[in-house]
Write an enzyme that holds these catalytic residues in place. Structure first.
Site, PDB file in Angstrom:
ATOM      1  N   TYR A  85       0.842  -1.194   0.000  1.00 45.65           N
ATOM      2  CA  TYR A  85       0.000   0.000   0.000  1.00 45.65           C
ATOM      3  C   TYR A  85       0.881   1.248   0.000  1.00 45.65           C
ATOM      4  O   TYR A  85       1.819   1.349   0.787  1.00 45.65           O
ATOM      5  CB  TYR A  85      -0.911  -0.034   1.225  1.00 45.65           C
ATOM      6  CG  TYR A  85      -1.698   1.235   1.444  1.00 45.65           C
ATOM      7  CD1 TYR A  85      -2.538   1.733   0.457  1.00 45.65           C
ATOM      8  CD2 TYR A  85      -1.598   1.933   2.639  1.00 45.65           C
ATOM      9  CE1 TYR A  85      -3.257   2.898   0.658  1.00 45.65           C
ATOM     10  CE2 TYR A  85      -2.321   3.099   2.855  1.00 45.65           C
ATOM     11  CZ  TYR A  85      -3.142   3.586   1.856  1.00 45.65           C
ATOM     12  OH  TYR A  85      -3.843   4.737   2.056  1.00 45.65           O
TER      13      TYR A  85
ATOM     14  N   ASP B  87       0.572  -7.488   6.304  1.00 44.02           N
ATOM     15  CA  ASP B  87      -0.673  -6.750   6.107  1.00 44.02           C
ATOM     16  C   ASP B  87      -1.673  -7.732   5.505  1.00 44.02           C
ATOM     17  O   ASP B  87      -1.553  -8.129   4.346  1.00 44.02           O
ATOM     18  CB  ASP B  87      -0.423  -5.569   5.172  1.00 44.02           C
ATOM     19  CG  ASP B  87      -1.665  -4.696   4.977  1.00 44.02           C
ATOM     20  OD1 ASP B  87      -2.781  -5.190   5.184  1.00 44.02           O
ATOM     21  OD2 ASP B  87      -1.505  -3.521   4.593  1.00 44.02           O
TER      22      ASP B  87
ATOM     23  N   LYS C  16     -11.779  -1.700   6.274  1.00 43.77           N
ATOM     24  CA  LYS C  16     -12.142  -2.395   5.051  1.00 43.77           C
ATOM     25  C   LYS C  16     -13.137  -3.529   5.329  1.00 43.77           C
ATOM     26  O   LYS C  16     -14.273  -3.279   5.683  1.00 43.77           O
ATOM     27  CB  LYS C  16     -10.871  -2.906   4.365  1.00 43.77           C
ATOM     28  CG  LYS C  16      -9.788  -1.819   4.209  1.00 43.77           C
ATOM     29  CD  LYS C  16     -10.254  -0.578   3.494  1.00 43.77           C
ATOM     30  CE  LYS C  16      -9.131   0.359   3.086  1.00 43.77           C
ATOM     31  NZ  LYS C  16      -8.355   0.959   4.172  1.00 43.77           N
TER      32      LYS C  16
END
Length: 376
Positions: A99, A171, A196
């Site tokens: 990310y 992650d 999320k």
């Protein structure tokens, strides 16, 4: 209990003594002492602890199979806290397509603090080994990756980190513990943006780190959480905990819809390439089949043409929303290269899509219209 049951039950007994099926939200910032000066209710001040946060952390630890979870007000706060626990002079090996916010922290915020970072292709285990240094203290992996959806070998990378005296953190936001179990594969820490799939409805921001076992890493994270005031509000913790209860059926539907869309796009003449490990010819398919129970609700695709054609497709959709983020009930699409800037690994013709819970035929028709409009 199996993960599907834990998502519904874990932590609920900690939220309230009334045995309410839907636990209350405890908004109080402070708690009364007993006559002897103790705290008989187990809480003293909301920055130190709160019933809703305690319930959420217990549920997240149970879902990931970890010793404890530490909840934060955002995924970036969770990532920040893991890296902040390091010392000047320490070195981090990180995925080069993680990310982009993770890269920003390492390249900008923590480089100024004296923490070095090396970014590597984590699908190449040789590159991971070569990047290790005597002062490497953390190996940060993200699989599937964002936005190229590449799959890295968690067990092998965790072993490389362990052999080098470093912690490994995965992650796991995109996969969730319903699809992938990094701690069982040897990772020391798991990070989530709970914004999320855990929240699941695009209406609450949060993050968490789950530790495989107690120790210095957990102690450091707890201290950063408390001393820095990096805490989710009681309402945000409550909303996230509520979102967990529908996680299993939502993930099943996200995955089924994403696979159907990936196959549709893979056969479309207006699409150059589909990035999705559920496709048998995807480079990460074999590894994902081994370390994941399903392939997730995220995909990306390269439109035939370039930046203009990709923007035209995104502009032409009607059901799919043009928006950042992922993991909610609504399908979202966005052009990652324009968002991430000069350090992006995303091609100019790539669109990332979070596949929601709409009927897949409606999503396919929406994409077909958009591709016909944009790609000639």
């Amino acid at each position: 209990m199996r993960p599907e049951t834990l998502a519904v039950k874990a932590g609920m007994e900690l939220a309230d003594a009334s045995r309410a099926i839907a636990p209350p939200i405890t908004l109080s910032t402070t708690f009364e002492r007993g006559e002897d000066g103790s705290y008989p209710g187990g809480f003293d001040y909301s920055r130190s602890g709160n019933p809703n946060r305690k319930a959420l952390e217990a549920a997240l630890a149970a879902l990931e199979g970890g010793a404890e979870a530490v909840a934060f007000p955002s995924g970036m706060a969770a990532t920040f806290s893991v890296i902040f626990s390091l010392s000047p002079g320490d070195h981090v090996v990180a995925a080069d397509d993680a990310y982009y916010g993770t890269g920003v922290l390492l390249r900008e915020q923590f480089a100024e603090r004296g923490i070095e970072a090396t970014f590597v292709d984590m699908t190449d285990l040789g590159a991971v080994r070569a990047a290790m240094r005597p002062n490497t203290r953390l190996v940060w992996m993200e699989t599937p990756s964002n936005p190229l959806i590449r799959v890295s070998d968690i067990e092998a990378i965790a072993g490389i980190a362990r052999d080098g005296g470093a912690l490994s953190c995965c992650d796991n936001t995109w996969a969730t513990p319903l699809l992938q179990r990094p701690l069982e594969l040897g990772a020391d820490l798991v990070m989530h943006s709970t914004t999320k799939y855990f929240g699941g409805h695009s209406d609450v921001t949060g993050g968490a780190v789950i530790v495989r076992e107690p120790g210095e890493a957990l102690d450091a994270l707890r201290k950063i959480q408390k001393d820095g005031g990096l805490i989710p509000s009681p309402f945000d913790a409550w909303l996230t905990r509520r979102g967990l209860e529908s996680l299993a059926p939502r993930m099943a539907m996200h995955c089924a819809n994403a696979l159907e869309l990936a196959r549709f796009l893979d056969a479309h003449p207006g699409v150059e390439r589909v990035h999705y490990p559920g496709l048998e010819d995807d480079p990460g398919h074999r590894l994902a089949s081994r370390q994941m129970s399903d392939f997730g609700g995220m995909l990306a695709f390269d439109v035939v043409g370039g930046r203009d054609e990709a923007f035209a497709v995104a502009a032409a959709v009607k059901i799919i929303a043009r928006a950042t983020s992922l993991g909610g009930t609504h399908s979202l699409i966005e052009h990652r290269a324009s968002i991430e800037g000069p350090t992006t690994r995303a091609p100019e013709n790539l669109l990332r899509m979070s596949v929601g819970l709409e009927h897949p035929e409606d999503l396919k028709e929406d994409l077909a219209r958009a591709l016909a409009h944009a790609v000639r």
